[in-house]
Design a protein around this motif. Structure first.
Motif, mmCIF file in Angstrom:
data_model
loop_
_atom_site.group_PDB
_atom_site.id
_atom_site.type_symbol
_atom_site.label_atom_id
_atom_site.label_comp_id
_atom_site.label_asym_id
_atom_site.label_seq_id
_atom_site.Cartn_x
_atom_site.Cartn_y
_atom_site.Cartn_z
ATOM 1 N N GLN A 1 40.227 34.827 35.039
ATOM 2 C CA GLN A 1 39.589 34.121 36.160
ATOM 3 C C GLN A 1 40.073 34.513 37.342
ATOM 4 O O GLN A 1 39.133 34.789 38.405
ATOM 5 C CB GLN A 1 39.563 32.602 35.849
ATOM 6 N N THR A 2 41.549 34.552 37.555
ATOM 7 C CA THR A 2 42.121 34.681 38.591
ATOM 8 C C THR A 2 41.840 36.124 39.180
ATOM 9 O O THR A 2 41.755 36.537 40.420
ATOM 10 C CB THR A 2 43.662 34.622 38.757
ATOM 11 N N ALA A 3 41.983 37.032 38.077
ATOM 12 C CA ALA A 3 41.609 38.676 38.467
ATOM 13 C C ALA A 3 40.354 38.637 39.040
ATOM 14 O O ALA A 3 39.989 39.445 39.988
ATOM 15 C CB ALA A 3 42.016 39.226 37.183
ATOM 16 N N ALA A 4 39.456 38.165 38.311
ATOM 17 C CA ALA A 4 37.996 38.354 38.666
ATOM 18 C C ALA A 4 37.612 37.642 40.094
ATOM 19 O O ALA A 4 37.035 38.510 41.021
ATOM 20 C CB ALA A 4 37.143 37.512 37.567
ATOM 21 N N GLU A 5 38.260 36.508 40.569
ATOM 22 C CA GLU A 5 38.036 35.912 41.840
ATOM 23 C C GLU A 5 38.555 36.715 42.601
ATOM 24 O O GLU A 5 38.295 36.738 44.005
ATOM 25 C CB GLU A 5 38.477 34.281 41.753
ATOM 26 N N SER A 6 39.786 37.463 42.641
ATOM 27 C CA SER A 6 40.431 38.252 43.703
ATOM 28 C C SER A 6 39.813 39.495 43.909
ATOM 29 O O SER A 6 40.101 40.112 45.135
ATOM 30 C CB SER A 6 41.849 38.671 42.956
ATOM 31 N N GLY A 7 38.946 40.218 43.155
ATOM 32 C CA GLY A 7 37.979 41.330 43.506
ATOM 33 C C GLY A 7 39.121 42.496 43.245
ATOM 34 O O GLY A 7 38.701 43.760 43.657
ATOM 35 N N CYS A 8 40.293 42.189 42.804
ATOM 36 C CA CYS A 8 41.103 43.357 42.660
ATOM 37 C C CYS A 8 40.710 44.481 41.493
ATOM 38 O O CYS A 8 39.990 44.041 40.534
ATOM 39 C CB CYS A 8 42.512 42.923 42.150
ATOM 40 N N GLY A 9 41.063 45.547 41.482
ATOM 41 C CA GLY A 9 40.997 46.368 40.135
ATOM 42 C C GLY A 9 41.880 45.907 39.280
ATOM 43 O O GLY A 9 42.952 45.482 39.542
ATOM 44 N N VAL A 10 41.548 46.065 37.903
ATOM 45 C CA VAL A 10 42.666 45.784 36.876
ATOM 46 C C VAL A 10 43.001 46.991 36.126
ATOM 47 O O VAL A 10 42.242 47.864 35.772
ATOM 48 C CB VAL A 10 41.933 44.430 36.217
ATOM 49 N N CYS A 11 44.109 46.844 35.478
ATOM 50 C CA CYS A 11 44.536 47.750 34.639
ATOM 51 C C CYS A 11 44.881 46.764 33.150
ATOM 52 O O CYS A 11 45.687 45.909 33.408
ATOM 53 C CB CYS A 11 45.599 48.669 34.769
ATOM 54 N N LEU A 12 44.132 47.316 32.083
ATOM 55 C CA LEU A 12 44.426 46.168 30.835
ATOM 56 C C LEU A 12 45.278 47.041 29.565
ATOM 57 O O LEU A 12 44.700 48.063 29.423
ATOM 58 C CB LEU A 12 42.971 46.007 30.436
ATOM 59 N N MET A 13 46.069 46.593 29.536
ATOM 60 C CA MET A 13 47.119 47.397 28.482
ATOM 61 C C MET A 13 47.173 46.808 27.228
ATOM 62 O O MET A 13 46.935 45.634 27.035
ATOM 63 C CB MET A 13 48.316 47.430 29.159
#
Length: 281
Positions: A128-140
């Motif tokens: 949820q935090t990542a989604a709210e931030s609008g940041c690009g994400v790397c999922l490992m």
């Protein structure tokens, strides 16, 4: 077609491989533990990586090497926030290497535009935090946890299991509201894999590209490279690190997470010249 990584409204061009430089603000990372523990030295190192060819700086305050102890949220924040603020204020594309939701939140407030998470946003509140931030994400992908992941890695079908995990996490990110263009996947070289399994990940990069997302490979100075070259010290694995990442780029990886940006940039210039030889005199 132009490929981009959408990170808080900023587009990082992935049409050609880009370098993500490693900034470890830790006393115990396997390769450079303690060397950049002082914030000012970490900041200076970040600027040096940019000069050497890095397009992204990945700032981390908790080691994820095998057997690494956990770090409190407060300690991790104290380590990374001043470094992120300084680098972001100078215009750098900054990634935060963390699994903690609160560190993600404060890092984004400090100017980070990417969240690089070895747990693939599975920790409490992180998705949820990542989604709210609008940041690009790397999922490992990681089998187990850093403290025990190398004890006895075991798979029935390595590629299919890693591929399924990455698809499930990408689907979870999409369901949480993270844009597809903001998602990058990492097969997790060195995270719960044997030497042979690590090189199978590299050889079969195309299997992960078929998921439809850009790929990040992080193999820099890792022990599997030492296992096949006989180089016991991480600092002696620069050549093998460049070779491994160049093979990943040739197979379609877009982001190369490295300690040695200058050497990687030189190799990529040769690679790009080979691809674009018709444009050369």
């Amino acid at each position: 077609m132009k490929r981009v990584w959408l990170c808080r409204g900023r587009e990082i061009d992935l049409s050609s491989p880009v370098i993500m430089g490693i900034v470890n603000v830790t006393p115990d990372s396997f390769s450079d533990g303690g060397k950049y523990y002082d914030p000012q030295r970490a900041i200076e190192h970040g600027f040096r990586l940019l000069e050497d060819g890095a397009s992204i700086l990945d700032v981390g305050g908790e080691s994820t090497r095998p057997g690494a102890p956990e770090v409190s949220t407060e300690e991790e924040l104290e380590r990374v926030i001043p470094v992120i603020e300084a680098l972001a204020d100078a215009g750098a594309a900054v990634s935060v290497d963390t699994s903690k939701a609160e560190v993600m939140r404060q890092a984004a407030e400090a100017g980070a535009i990417i969240i690089n998470d070895v747990y693939a946003l599975r920790q409490k509140g992180s998705l949820q935090t990542a989604a709210e931030s609008g940041c690009g994400v790397c999922l490992m992908h990681m089998q187990g946890v850093p403290r025990t992941m190398q004890a006895a890695p075991s798979y029935q079908n390595l590629i299919e299991e890693v591929r399924l995990f990455l698809k499930e996490r990408a689907d979870a990110a999409l369901a949480a509201g993270i844009a597809a263009k903001s998602i990058v996947l990492d097969p997790g070289f060195g995270f719960g894999k044997t030497v042979g399994q690590n090189f199978e990940l590299l050889a079969r990069t195309q299997d992960f590209l078929s998921l439809g997302y850009s790929l990040l490979y992080g193999m820099s100075r890792k022990s599997s490279l030492g296992a096949v070259t006989g180089k016991a010290s991480a600092s002696e694995r620069v050549v093998s690190s460049v070779a491994a990442h160049l093979l990943a780029a040739e197979r379609g990886a877009s982001i190369l997470r490295v300690h040695d940006a200058a050497e990687m940039r030189e190799a990529l210039l040769v690679y790009e010249a080979m691809k674009n030889y018709k444009e050369l005199k």
